[in-house]
Write a protein that holds these residues in place. Sequence first.
Motif, PDB file in Angstrom:
ATOM      1  N   VAL A  58      -3.852   7.304  17.453  1.00 35.46           N
ATOM      2  CA  VAL A  58      -2.985   6.870  16.352  1.00 35.46           C
ATOM      3  C   VAL A  58      -2.833   5.351  16.367  1.00 35.46           C
ATOM      4  N   ALA A  59      -2.712   4.764  17.561  1.00 38.34           N
ATOM      5  CA  ALA A  59      -2.578   3.306  17.670  1.00 38.34           C
ATOM      6  C   ALA A  59      -3.842   2.596  17.182  1.00 38.34           C
ATOM      7  N   VAL A  60      -5.007   3.124  17.534  1.00 39.71           N
ATOM      8  CA  VAL A  60      -6.271   2.521  17.091  1.00 39.71           C
ATOM      9  C   VAL A  60      -6.386   2.602  15.573  1.00 39.71           C
ATOM     10  N   ILE A  61      -6.028   3.731  15.008  1.00 36.57           N
ATOM     11  CA  ILE A  61      -6.075   3.884  13.552  1.00 36.57           C
ATOM     12  C   ILE A  61      -5.080   2.935  12.881  1.00 36.57           C
TER      13      ILE A  61
ATOM     14  N   CYS B   9      -2.522   3.852   2.548  1.00 36.37           N
ATOM     15  CA  CYS B   9      -3.557   4.819   2.153  1.00 36.37           C
ATOM     16  C   CYS B   9      -4.627   4.979   3.223  1.00 36.37           C
ATOM     17  N   SER B  10      -5.063   3.875   3.798  1.00 39.19           N
ATOM     18  CA  SER B  10      -6.117   3.991   4.805  1.00 39.19           C
ATOM     19  C   SER B  10      -5.608   4.647   6.084  1.00 39.19           C
ATOM     20  N   THR B  11      -4.343   4.408   6.450  1.00 37.67           N
ATOM     21  CA  THR B  11      -3.780   5.076   7.628  1.00 37.67           C
ATOM     22  C   THR B  11      -3.731   6.578   7.416  1.00 37.67           C
ATOM     23  N   LEU B  12      -3.206   7.005   6.269  1.00 34.69           N
ATOM     24  CA  LEU B  12      -3.150   8.445   5.986  1.00 34.69           C
ATOM     25  C   LEU B  12      -4.540   9.079   5.944  1.00 34.69           C
ATOM     26  N   ALA B  13      -5.476   8.415   5.291  1.00 35.79           N
ATOM     27  CA  ALA B  13      -6.818   8.967   5.174  1.00 35.79           C
ATOM     28  C   ALA B  13      -7.490   9.087   6.544  1.00 35.79           C
ATOM     29  N   MET B  14      -7.392   8.032   7.361  1.00 32.84           N
ATOM     30  CA  MET B  14      -8.037   8.080   8.669  1.00 32.84           C
ATOM     31  C   MET B  14      -7.378   9.100   9.594  1.00 32.84           C
TER      32      MET B  14
ATOM     33  N   THR C  18      -6.840  13.266  14.883  1.00 32.83           N
ATOM     34  CA  THR C  18      -6.389  12.848  16.199  1.00 32.83           C
ATOM     35  C   THR C  18      -4.911  13.188  16.402  1.00 32.83           C
ATOM     36  N   SER C  19      -4.568  13.478  17.656  1.00 34.85           N
ATOM     37  CA  SER C  19      -3.165  13.777  17.964  1.00 34.85           C
ATOM     38  C   SER C  19      -2.682  12.975  19.169  1.00 34.85           C
ATOM     39  N   THR C  20      -3.551  12.165  19.747  1.00 37.19           N
ATOM     40  CA  THR C  20      -3.153  11.358  20.896  1.00 37.19           C
ATOM     41  C   THR C  20      -2.516  10.056  20.434  1.00 37.19           C
TER      42      THR C  20
END
Length: 97
Positions: free
Chosen positions: A35-38, A18-23, A29-31
Amino acid sequence: MPRPTAAQLAYGSATIVCSTLAMLLLSGTSTGIGVAVIGVAALGLGLLVAMTVPLPRKARATRAATPHRHRTTGDTATRGEVSGARATSPVGETARH
């Protein structure tokens, strides 16, 4: 380290997803680095949630009582609390030496 319970695994996994999808949706972001930081942030948050889920009442009671239940009859006999040929075992039965 004790094994995680089913509740800890479920809450942690749900938090990560859930937190990955929300963030990702909120940040836009598209880089690859973004995505790795999230993803790393979501894993950390999921681990935090999984470790803070409270233990079941039975497990808490067992952990709290564990140090006091391992008392043996030999321990009481060395301190002079039990005298004579008979001593009481931790279960309440009588043991002969």
